[in-house]
Design an enzyme around this catalytic site. Structure first.
Site, PDB file in Angstrom:
ATOM      1  N   ASP A  13       2.063   9.448   7.213  1.00 15.85           N
ATOM      2  CA  ASP A  13       2.844   9.439   6.027  1.00 15.85           C
ATOM      3  C   ASP A  13       3.121   7.755   5.905  1.00 15.85           C
ATOM      4  OD1 ASP A  13       2.801  12.054   5.982  1.00 15.85           O
ATOM      5  OD2 ASP A  13       4.876  12.333   6.627  1.00 15.85           O
ATOM      6  N   ARG A  49      -4.453   9.518   1.084  1.00 19.57           N
ATOM      7  CA  ARG A  49      -3.657  10.671   0.361  1.00 19.57           C
ATOM      8  C   ARG A  49      -2.809   9.582  -0.466  1.00 19.57           C
ATOM      9  NH1 ARG A  49       1.096  12.451   3.613  1.00 19.57           N
ATOM     10  NH2 ARG A  49      -0.013  14.046   4.756  1.00 19.57           N
TER      11      ARG A  49
END
Ligand code: FAD
Length: 306
Positions: free
Chosen positions: A133, A183
């Site tokens: 992340d 992502r």
């Protein structure tokens, strides 16, 4: 008004006194149930299995960030290792999403890297992947450096890029050159206007540009958004270029836009849900409220009803 509320919620997301109070509240389960699978790994696995049965993939997030010692970071790593052992039983196995501040980045980049590398090796053995992340802008350089190194060494790792940062276009070019899967999300933190687009329309415009770049040149990109307009644009591009459905995936958050989630799966697209679990839910939960301040009303109604 909405942007003031959003800033306030993001400010509150960093208040440790409020965090302590909320996370130990007897109403914690009721407060979080929409966005969090539960407090235990067992509950998380049940949710992942249910999603798999509906044709939806998962990425597991053991909630936690900004740990206060290296011992806590090692304990977070061990929790993830235990989770990966259980994920081996899912077919196909879920991925795991980690935050580097949870794995010790604020204390030692080397110790953090060693923790992440153990997870990447373990994930590799079960044909899974570690998705790293992206946190606030002060961590971007260190995070991308670590992901690139681990990608070169092991392969099964994914970087996250936030469309609200001005630098993201050049970061994506570099990641595409290295073949690192990305992502793409809009970005969930409070950033100053010299680093990030202050206007939502500019963030959305940048997302659209970066998304097309990734679909055309990226390696197995993940488009993480619930924005219908952007999703329509992505699908139009995918159809126009005949991009096979196994060359990319859509990603969404557990509990957000379930209608859209079902529609994408029915249309034959790969969808992965980001499914968090654990007790350290407060910062994650507050960022979800900040993304859509109307959620505060929804939450208040639910608490009053029960
Ligand atoms: C799989 C995944 C992983 C992510 N990883 C990261 C990360 O590593 N780093 C990071 O900074 N951010 C991350 N994010 C969060 C992201 O940056 C955005 O804050 C979030 O996804 C909202 O943006 P959006 O693209 O959905 O667009 P928006 O324009 O914010 O929302 C579009 C529509 O989606 C719906 N919606 C969006 N959010 C909510 C919500 N919380 N509750 C209810 N409805 C909502 C609403 O209908 C809204 O109109 C991730 C998001 C996803 C989906």
């Amino acid at each position: 008004m909405v942007s003031v509320l959003r800033s306030l919620l993001l400010l509150l997301s960093r208040q440790s006194w409020l965090r302590r109070w909320m996370e130990t509240s007897p109403a914690a389960d009721r407060i979080t149930s929409r966005f969090v699978a539960g407090s235990t790994l067992e509950r998380e696995l049940t949710v992942c299995q249910k999603l798999n049965a509906e044709g939806i993939l998962a990425t597991l997030d053991h909630l936690g960030e900004s740990v206060t010692s290296l011992e806590e970071a090692q304990s977070a790593r061990d929790d993830y290792l235990a989770a990966l052992h259980c994920l081996a039983g899912l077919s196909p196995p879920a991925t795991v999403s980690v935050k580097l501040t949870q794995l010790g980045l604020n204390f030692s980049e080397d110790a953090c890297r060693a923790n992440v590398e153990q997870l990447v090796e373990c994930a590799g053995r079960i044909d899974s992947r570690v998705e790293v992340d992206m946190e606030s802008s002060e961590y971007v350089d260190r995070t991308l450096r670590m992901v690139s190194d681990l990608h070169a060494k092991h392969g099964n790792v994914r970087a996250v890029i936030q469309a609200y940062l001005y630098r993201s276009e050049s970061d994506i070019e570099a990641l595409c050159r290295e073949g690192v899967p990305v992502r793409l999300c809009k970005g969930a933190y409070r950033e100053p206007s010299d680093l990030a687009f202050p206007k939502k329309s500019d963030v959305d415009g940048n997302y659209a540009r970066l998304m097309i770049r990734l679909l055309d040149h990226g390696v197995y990109p993940a488009l993480a958004t619930h924005d219908e307009k952007l999703l329509r644009r992505a699908i139009a591009h995918i159809r126009e270029r005949n991009i096979p459905a196994d060359r990319f995936e859509f990603q969404m958050l557990y509990g957000v836009r379930r209608d859209l989630q079902r529609r994408l799966v029915a249309d034959g697209f790969r969808l992965r849900l980001y499914v968090p679990y654990g007790n350290a839910w407060y910062p994650y939960f507050m960022r979800r409220l900040a993304e859509r301040p109307a959620n505060v009303l929804f939450l208040a109604r639910n608490l009053l009803k029960s």
